[in-house]
Design an enzyme around this catalytic site. Structure first.
Site, PDB file in Angstrom:
ATOM      1  CG  ASP A   1      -2.139   6.230   4.122  1.00  3.69           C
ATOM      2  OD1 ASP A   1      -0.919   6.445   4.090  1.00  3.69           O
ATOM      3  OD2 ASP A   1      -2.862   6.498   5.099  1.00  3.69           O
TER       4      ASP A   1
ATOM      5  CD  GLU B   1       2.126   3.618   3.777  1.00  2.00           C
ATOM      6  OE1 GLU B   1       3.173   4.266   3.901  1.00  2.00           O
ATOM      7  OE2 GLU B   1       1.039   3.992   4.277  1.00  2.00           O
TER       8      GLU B   1
END
Length: 711
Positions: A409, A438
């Site tokens: 994340d 990400e």
């Protein structure tokens, strides 16, 4: 509580630099000399700089000799006043990192030779105590720990302490703080205390899984453990729990598979779960009251309790999570764990901040915690003991729980070196571990060249990145509900669509290379974040016929599955998942977030279509080319009138055409010479050709994806 009343404050900011702040209210902020004392020894401070800041005078002072961490120091001024020397910016210096890096693999609780050993890294502490609480009577005892090299404190006890609760009392800056072990493998409900468990009691054999040769062979299916089965029509007994997500042969009201068996039948290879390490936002003793995605990390190495049948039993969550993973493996599928190493829930309350204040988090140029994550803190992954913690945690989940991949994340908060070390660690321990993240560029103090962002993809060649260019090109802006992408009829994005279809490697003359290799591109149009694709379509085309919206949705999802790179699906995307217009459902009700298994019944035809496209991807390796060189050598862009795009693949002895028509008009196209079987069109998709056609022409139906195989 603070042990003294501070008339002024002093901080150790470098290994031999002390910063002193005297308020104007204290002797007008003036002092011509300072000295430092530890035990009976006194050291004079040389004033290097004196400046006025707000209502203080700031003194930068230097001392000779080596500072003894672990001892309390005091600063005295010319007036006889004194204050304790607090740990300041020194903990963010390279010298501190080098001096106190600990290479051992025994932090937390270990059991050498029948003992129970506790180790805590707390180099700035002047005292550490172990706090134990007996499981039977709740009796607490406090035991002093001994400081060792590299800032580690330890104690070994010749006792069986299974089920005991424990924490550490840490004295830093003359203040005692009670902190849960950062390395805790089990915790009490809501993570309030660590619990001593013997993980060997939960051991099970490592599974043998089908071969997994390259990241582009993956088809990822993202879901949330609670969402996956909480719906009344899921056919699952243990709804919303680890055990429920692992139940096999469950059926919906139509008698057709649901849950894990359904996912296996769909044909995906990897099941990715939103975070299931211990997180805040749900009361584990009353889990139905609140909902949360899980991006509020509390304890990184302990499973979340709200998914367990008995959160009060520390073994319940461990055994049940392991059973879930085993069940997934028994189906030949792999598990990706969503990890949130970029921030903690509340910095001030985190174990990291209590144990070594200021070390684990980045600070800006004026010394305040940075906030590139948007949740109040950024983890400083570039620091050695922070990086070690991340690597230790990844290794733990890989070895103890047999995880097969990790989704990072907000990976752009982390640094390139840490991410490459993660990949090296995984490759050393297991084959085929998938690492994706990400790579957004976020406003954190880390230099741009060090950020684990898409811009630095060349420095992380073996790590996949969520391709936001793909997402926004095919679907439209994820931050503007009404913005339409190529698959939704935007004819201005033809060139961009061709580029992302071929792996975002700079295939076209006008294209900009985003990645060096297709395995770096995670292709998606929908995930847990933001509006679902169906909800976006309802926003863009509120007056359109339902059946036409279905076609746009089918086209966008089809492009995900047949583009070069790694395809990523959000659970329920194949049956038009809706969150009823909620674009940020991280703590919304189950009625918003649940996977509605009755929609699978309603939209069975679309499920079968997506299943057919998955079969096509897996059967024909031209949709899974390994390198950018292969894509360039074996792909011919078809010359078609805008907005159509198409490719002729000549690969592995086969010729396959992929052609897309996002317009609302039928479009005839020229066909290369030969006889072609239609594997996919606007109505069906699968491995068996429903019709054969010959050159010179083939008519594309409106809003359609077509796959043709040369006979």
């Amino acid at each position: 509580m603070n042990s003294i009343n501070r008339n002024f404050v002093a901080y150790l900011d470098e290994m031999n630099i002390v910063t002193i702040l005297l308020p104007y209210s204290y002797h007008h902020g003036l002092s011509s000399l300072f000295f430092m004392a530890a035990d009976a020894a006194k050291t004079s401070l040389n004033i290097l700089e004196k400046t006025e800041i707000e209502d203080h005078i700031k003194y930068i002072c230097q001392f000779e000799g080596e500072f003894s961490f672990g001892k309390p120091y005091w600063i005295f001024d010319e007036h006889g006043g004194k204050t304790e020397l607090q740990m300041g910016a020194v903990i963010r210096t390279e010298q501190f990192d080098q001096r106190f890096f600990y290479e051992g693999d025994d932090l937390g609780v270990t059991f050498p030779t029948g003992q129970t050993c506790f180790k805590l890294w707390a180099p700035t502490a002047t005292g550490v105590k172990l706090k134990l609480r007996a499981p039977a009577n709740g009796y607490s005892e406090i035991i002093k720990m001994k400081r060792e090299s590299s800032g580690v404190w330890s104690i070994s006890l010749n006792r069986d302490l299974e089920y005991y609760q424990y924490s550490f009392l840490v004295l830093v800056n003359q203040e005692w703080r009670d902190a849960v072990d950062p390395y805790a493998k089990a915790v009490t409900p809501n993570g309030e205390q660590g619990v001593i468990v013997k993980l060997e009691k939960t051991d099970r054999p490592r599974p043998t899984l089908p071969p997994f040769e390259n990241p582009v062979d993956a088809i990822i299916y993202e879901t949330h453990i609670r969402d996956f089965t909480i719906h009344q029509g899921s056919g699952v007994k243990h709804k919303g729990l680890y055990l429920g997500a692992g139940e096999l042969n469950t059926k919906g009201k139509d008698g057709e598979p649901t849950g894990l068996t359904y996912v296996k039948d769909l044909g995906v290879t990897h099941l990715e779960f939103l975070p299931f390490n211990d997180f805040a936002g749900v009361d584990e003793l009353n889990p139905s009251k609140l909902y949360n995605w899980g991006y509020n990390p509390l304890h990184f190495n302990a499973p979340e309790g709200s998914y367990a049948t008995d959160p009060s039993n520390p073994y319940s969550r461990i055994n049940e999570l392991k059973k879930l993973i085993d069940q997934i493996h028994s189906m030949g599928l792999r598990v990706i764990m969503d990890v949130v190493f970029n921030h903690v829930y509340i910095r001030e309350q985190s174990s990291f901040e209590k144990i070594v204040p200021g070390y684990y988090f980045r600070h800006n140029e004026i010394g305040l915690p940075s906030n590139g994550t948007g949740v109040g803190n950024d983890v400083a992954s570039e620091r050695r003991m922070v990086r070690k913690f991340i690597l230790d945690s990844v290794m733990f989940w890989l070895e103890e729980y047999h995880i097969d991949g990790f989704r990072f994340d907000l990976m752009g908060i982390l640094d390139v070196t840490t991410m490459n070390e993660v990949k090296k660690t995984c490759d050393r321990l297991s084959d085929g571990v998938l690492i994706i993240g990400e790579g957004w560029n976020l406003n954190t103090p880390l230099p741009a060249a060090q950020k684990a962002t898409i811009a630095n993809q060349a420095k992380m060649p073996q790590i996949g990145q969520f391709n936001d260019k793909f997402r926004d090109t095919i679907k439209g802006s994820t931050f503007n509900l009404f913005d339409k992408g190529y698959a939704l009829g935007n004819e201005h994005l033809v060139d961009a669509a061709m580029e992302v279809l071929t792996g975002s490697i700079g295939f076209t003359k006008k294209g900009t290379r985003l990645f060096n290799q297709p395995s770096q591109s995670v292709n998606y149009v929908e995930c847990h974040d933001n509006h679902t694709l169906w909800d976006k379509l309802q926003g863009c085309y509120s007056d359109m016929e339902h059946s036409i919206r279905e076609k746009y949705h089918r086209l966008a999802t089809g492009i995900v599955l047949l583009s070069q790179g790694i395809p990523f699906l959000h659970s329920g995307q194949e049956f038009f998942r809706t969150k009823h217009g909620d674009g940020n459902s991280y703590r919304s009700l189950d009625t918003v977030n649940q996977l509605d298994w009755e929609r699978k019944m309603t939209f069975k035809a679309n499920v079968e279509y997506i299943q057919g496209l998955i079969q096509i991807r897996q059967k024909f390796s031209c949709f899974r080319m390994r390198t950018s060189e292969e894509i360039r050598s074996h792909t011919q862009a078809l010359i078609l009138p805008s907005p159509m795009i198409g490719c002729l693949y000549q690969y592995s002895g086969q010729e396959v055409i992929l052609v897309i028509n996002p317009s609302s008009q039928t479009q005839p196209i020229p066909l290369p010479e030969g006889e072609w079987g239609i594997l996919a069109n606007h109505q069906f998709a699968g491995l068996t050709a429903k019709e054969f056609i010959k050159a010179p022409e083939y008519t594309l139906q409106p809003v359609s994806l077509n796959v043709l195989l040369k006979k």
